[in-house]
Write a protein that holds these residues in place. Structure first.
Motif, short mmCIF file in Angstrom:
data_model
loop_
_atom_site.label_atom_id
_atom_site.label_comp_id
_atom_site.label_asym_id
_atom_site.label_seq_id
_atom_site.Cartn_x
_atom_site.Cartn_y
_atom_site.Cartn_z
N ILE A 13 43.36 50.97 -11.81
CA ILE A 13 44.39 50.62 -10.82
C ILE A 13 44.98 51.89 -10.21
O ILE A 13 45.18 51.99 -8.98
CB ILE A 13 45.48 49.76 -11.47
N CYS A 14 45.27 52.88 -11.04
CA CYS A 14 45.82 54.14 -10.53
C CYS A 14 44.85 54.83 -9.59
O CYS A 14 45.22 55.29 -8.50
CB CYS A 14 46.17 55.07 -11.70
N TYR A 15 43.59 54.92 -9.98
CA TYR A 15 42.59 55.57 -9.16
C TYR A 15 42.38 54.83 -7.84
O TYR A 15 42.27 55.45 -6.77
CB TYR A 15 41.26 55.66 -9.90
N GLY A 16 42.29 53.50 -7.90
CA GLY A 16 42.06 52.73 -6.68
C GLY A 16 43.19 52.85 -5.69
O GLY A 16 42.97 53.05 -4.49
N THR A 17 44.43 52.74 -6.18
CA THR A 17 45.60 52.89 -5.30
C THR A 17 45.67 54.30 -4.75
O THR A 17 45.94 54.52 -3.56
CB THR A 17 46.89 52.54 -6.07
N GLY A 18 45.40 55.28 -5.62
CA GLY A 18 45.44 56.67 -5.19
C GLY A 18 44.41 56.97 -4.11
O GLY A 18 44.68 57.70 -3.16
N SER A 19 43.21 56.39 -4.23
CA SER A 19 42.15 56.62 -3.24
C SER A 19 42.56 56.16 -1.85
O SER A 19 42.34 56.85 -0.85
CB SER A 19 40.86 55.91 -3.66
N VAL A 20 43.18 54.97 -1.79
CA VAL A 20 43.58 54.45 -0.48
C VAL A 20 44.70 55.31 0.12
O VAL A 20 44.68 55.64 1.31
CB VAL A 20 44.02 52.98 -0.59
N ILE A 95 40.03 47.63 -6.27
CA ILE A 95 41.41 47.91 -5.85
C ILE A 95 41.40 48.59 -4.49
O ILE A 95 42.19 48.26 -3.60
CB ILE A 95 42.12 48.80 -6.89
N THR A 96 40.52 49.57 -4.33
CA THR A 96 40.42 50.30 -3.07
C THR A 96 40.11 49.36 -1.91
O THR A 96 40.74 49.42 -0.85
CB THR A 96 39.31 51.37 -3.16
N ALA A 97 39.14 48.48 -2.11
CA ALA A 97 38.73 47.57 -1.04
C ALA A 97 39.86 46.62 -0.66
O ALA A 97 40.11 46.37 0.53
CB ALA A 97 37.50 46.78 -1.48
N VAL A 98 40.56 46.08 -1.65
CA VAL A 98 41.63 45.12 -1.38
C VAL A 98 42.80 45.79 -0.67
O VAL A 98 43.32 45.28 0.34
CB VAL A 98 42.10 44.45 -2.68
N LEU A 99 43.22 46.95 -1.15
CA LEU A 99 44.34 47.66 -0.52
C LEU A 99 43.98 48.17 0.87
O LEU A 99 44.86 48.31 1.73
CB LEU A 99 44.79 48.83 -1.41
N GLY A 228 34.26 60.00 6.09
CA GLY A 228 33.48 58.78 5.92
C GLY A 228 34.32 57.57 5.59
O GLY A 228 35.55 57.61 5.54
N SER A 229 33.64 56.46 5.39
CA SER A 229 34.25 55.20 5.00
C SER A 229 34.87 55.32 3.62
O SER A 229 34.23 55.80 2.69
CB SER A 229 33.18 54.09 5.01
N VAL A 230 36.11 54.85 3.47
CA VAL A 230 36.77 54.93 2.17
C VAL A 230 36.02 54.08 1.14
O VAL A 230 35.84 54.48 -0.01
CB VAL A 230 38.25 54.53 2.27
N ASN A 231 35.56 52.89 1.57
CA ASN A 231 34.82 52.05 0.63
C ASN A 231 33.46 52.65 0.30
O ASN A 231 33.02 52.64 -0.85
CB ASN A 231 34.64 50.64 1.20
N GLY A 232 32.77 53.19 1.30
CA GLY A 232 31.47 53.80 1.06
C GLY A 232 31.57 55.03 0.19
O GLY A 232 30.78 55.21 -0.75
N ALA A 233 32.55 55.89 0.47
CA ALA A 233 32.72 57.11 -0.33
C ALA A 233 33.08 56.76 -1.76
O ALA A 233 32.58 57.38 -2.72
CB ALA A 233 33.80 57.99 0.30
#
Length: 317
Positions: A13-20, A95-99, A228-233
């Motif tokens: 969760i931390c990594y996914g939120t941080g990535s976005v 998490i990244t995709a949803v946010l 690049g794309s956040v989801n792709g990266a």
């Protein structure tokens, strides 16, 4: 096992939120720098561009979450088999995709939603099949090898990515994932942790492999988010941080599945990685609506070459 799983989920969760949040900060900075022409001769972001991206408040908050995720992930790597801990952590892709829907204005298509469902199902299968983690006891020579490989991966990867410029988004994501994978292996084999021995800890090359791989992986991930794309990266990062560490954990560190559940572990692992690759494939900018703000500020030259849309920033060549 339960504590390790909860820790890995929290890290995810931390990594996914941080990535976005990092993507938001990176792309805001990237649009300004691209408009000002601050790019390399190969069309990629300059060092000053990357540094300015790291100074946005979104990126700073995202980085703090990354550090929290790192601590939780390190604990999970000590409590779970690497093929499970790294794969659960890699579920930050979900998490990244949803946010991204809310913060980056991205609309997930049916293929992406299906791929994310496959990843979630695979994680359940993996959690069911996982057995006890291995000991992590390895000769000190292998720690030196880990440090050398980490240096080669990050330094060499940085040079290659900068030479390729704007074409290197997925490669940068993959290399950052390999760096985080090396970090996970380093955490598992690190001496001086249990029991705590500061002298042994500071003398262990694995500690410095962790620092090199972690810092270098964060830099390469930032570059991937800029171009690049956040989801792709993030999906490319998932592949890098799960496949090789999972194999190393089984072949080198003694990780294993529950008796009679090897098929479930293998199936879950393959499905999780395949689902991440599918998100990278179907998450190409062609499938997303354009970001009006990005379209408004992207240089005119980019109109001639075809705008990158939705979750990408185009750097002029």
């Amino acid at each position: 096992m339960l504590i390790g799983l909860l820790t890995a989920v929290a890290a995810s969760i931390c990594y996914g939120t941080g990535s976005v949040l990092q993507a938001v900060g990176s792309q805001k900075s990237a649009r300004r720098e691209a408009a000002a022409g601050s790019v390399t001769q190969h069309g990629g972001p300059s060092l000053s561009s990357t540094a300015k991206a790291a100074m946005t408040w979104e990126f700073i908050v995202g980085t703090i979450l990354d550090f929290v995720g790192f601590g939780l992930g390190a604990l999970a790597a000590r409590l779970l088999p690497l093929f499970l801990s790294q794969t659960v952590i890699s579920a930050n892709l979900v998490i990244t995709a949803v946010l991204s829907i809310k913060l980056l204005g991205i609309r997930l298509n049916r293929s992406e939603r299906t791929s994310i469902a496959v990843v979630c199902s695979a994680l359940v299968l993996l959690a069911t099949a996982a057995g006890p983690e291995g000991s992590g006891d390895t000769p000190i020579a292998t720690h030196w090898w880990l440090l050398g490989i980490s240096l080669l991966l990050i330094v060499g990867g940085t040079v290659v990515v900068r030479l390729l410029g704007a074409r290197a988004a997925l490669l940068a994501g993959l290399l950052s994932g390999l760096g985080f994978g090396a970090l996970g292996v380093g955490v598992r084999v690190l001496n001086g942790i249990d029991p705590l021995d500061p002298g042994a800890l500071l003398c262990d090359p694995a500690l410095y492999a962790i620092l090199v791989a972690g810092i270098g992986g964060m830099y390469l991930h930032t570059v991937a988010l800029q171009i690049g794309s956040v989801n792709g990266a993030t999906a490319a990062l998932v592949v890098g941080e799960t496949v090789l560490p999972g194999i190393i954990g089984v072949l080198w560190l003694g990780d294993a599945s529950r008796p009679g559940f090897a098929w479930a572990a293998i199936t879950g692992f393959v499905l999780a990685v395949s689902g991440a690759v599918a998100v990278a494939w179907f998450g190409s900018p062609k499938g997303h609506d354009s970001d009006p703000e990005a379209a408004a500020v992207t240089p005119a030259k980019d109109d001639q070459q075809g705008r990158r849309r939705g979750d990408q920033v185009a750097y002029p060549n």
